[in-house]
Design a protein around this motif. Sequence first.
Motif, short mmCIF file in Angstrom:
data_model
loop_
_atom_site.label_atom_id
_atom_site.label_comp_id
_atom_site.label_asym_id
_atom_site.label_seq_id
_atom_site.Cartn_x
_atom_site.Cartn_y
_atom_site.Cartn_z
N THR A 1 0.70 -1.37 -0.06
CA THR A 1 -0.41 0.04 -0.06
C THR A 1 0.54 1.06 -0.07
O THR A 1 -0.04 2.21 0.11
CB THR A 1 -0.60 -0.02 1.23
OG1 THR A 1 -0.26 0.05 2.03
CG2 THR A 1 -1.74 -1.33 1.28
N GLU B 1 2.54 1.85 2.67
CA GLU B 1 2.68 2.26 4.65
C GLU B 1 4.01 1.73 4.51
O GLU B 1 3.62 -0.01 4.47
CB GLU B 1 1.32 2.46 4.48
CG GLU B 1 1.32 2.31 6.05
CD GLU B 1 0.47 2.10 6.98
OE1 GLU B 1 -0.01 2.72 7.96
OE2 GLU B 1 -0.65 1.61 6.33
N ARG C 1 -2.53 -2.28 15.37
CA ARG C 1 -2.98 -2.08 13.42
C ARG C 1 -2.42 -3.37 14.12
O ARG C 1 -0.96 -3.99 14.27
CB ARG C 1 -1.21 -1.33 12.96
CG ARG C 1 -1.67 0.26 13.19
CD ARG C 1 -2.92 0.25 12.47
NE ARG C 1 -2.82 0.24 11.08
CZ ARG C 1 -2.48 0.11 9.99
NH1 ARG C 1 -1.22 1.63 10.30
NH2 ARG C 1 -2.20 0.02 8.55
N GLU D 1 11.60 4.01 1.12
CA GLU D 1 10.67 4.18 1.07
C GLU D 1 10.35 4.78 -0.10
O GLU D 1 11.10 6.27 -0.29
CB GLU D 1 9.81 4.48 1.69
CG GLU D 1 7.84 4.31 1.55
CD GLU D 1 6.96 4.61 2.42
OE1 GLU D 1 5.75 4.87 2.04
OE2 GLU D 1 7.42 5.08 3.81
#
Length: 224
Positions: free
Chosen positions: A96, A98, A107, A209
Amino acid sequence: MFRPFTLVLSLVLFVPSLRTFAQFEGTDRVIISVRDQKLMLVQNGAALATYPISTSKYGLGDRWGSLATPLGTFQVAQKIGDHAPLGAVFHKRRWTGEVLAPNAPGRDPIITRIIWLRGLETGNAHAFNRCIYIHGTPQEKIIGRPASYGCIRMKSNDVATLYTQLPLGAFVQIVPDSLPKVPKASPSARPASDMMASAGGAKPAAVPERKGRARPILGSIIRG
């Protein structure tokens, strides 16, 4: 104390896999012990690494909707997450964008890597379509006791290391009993990443990322 039905069910599920277990003894494989809540990577007849894991909190089995962990022999059917950073969140087997830290409060998605298993026996024939994975979890503090929804959960660092050592088609055996007695591999035979993992050493560097829109990694359940 085990209920008689639970004990009988475990025996019924496991006995058919005994012959298969013996058949693959001596081959490179992963062995997962429900009793020990541990996973052992075996290559060339020696244990390269052992990791804590979590099987299902709903028990053992392969019935649709049971959320249980199936027993028996499997093969690695797909591997997903080659270039994802540690903690990458997956939804329907796509990153995603994330990234979660270990033990992120509130989570519980599938993270880091997905090793998708295909059952090789009647007793685990639904495993692939049930999306039974070996995968990372942010809930690392409860690894070591049953906590999943059918899958095999691992710490992010551990599953990333295992992912590099486990090729497509590799055999995976999930057994109700303790891990077998297997000699440890000599230090010279063990990859550096495995030695660090089993010794609790440094984590492999995470892939940075990407900025902007996340790139899908592959074509799941939100939790496993």
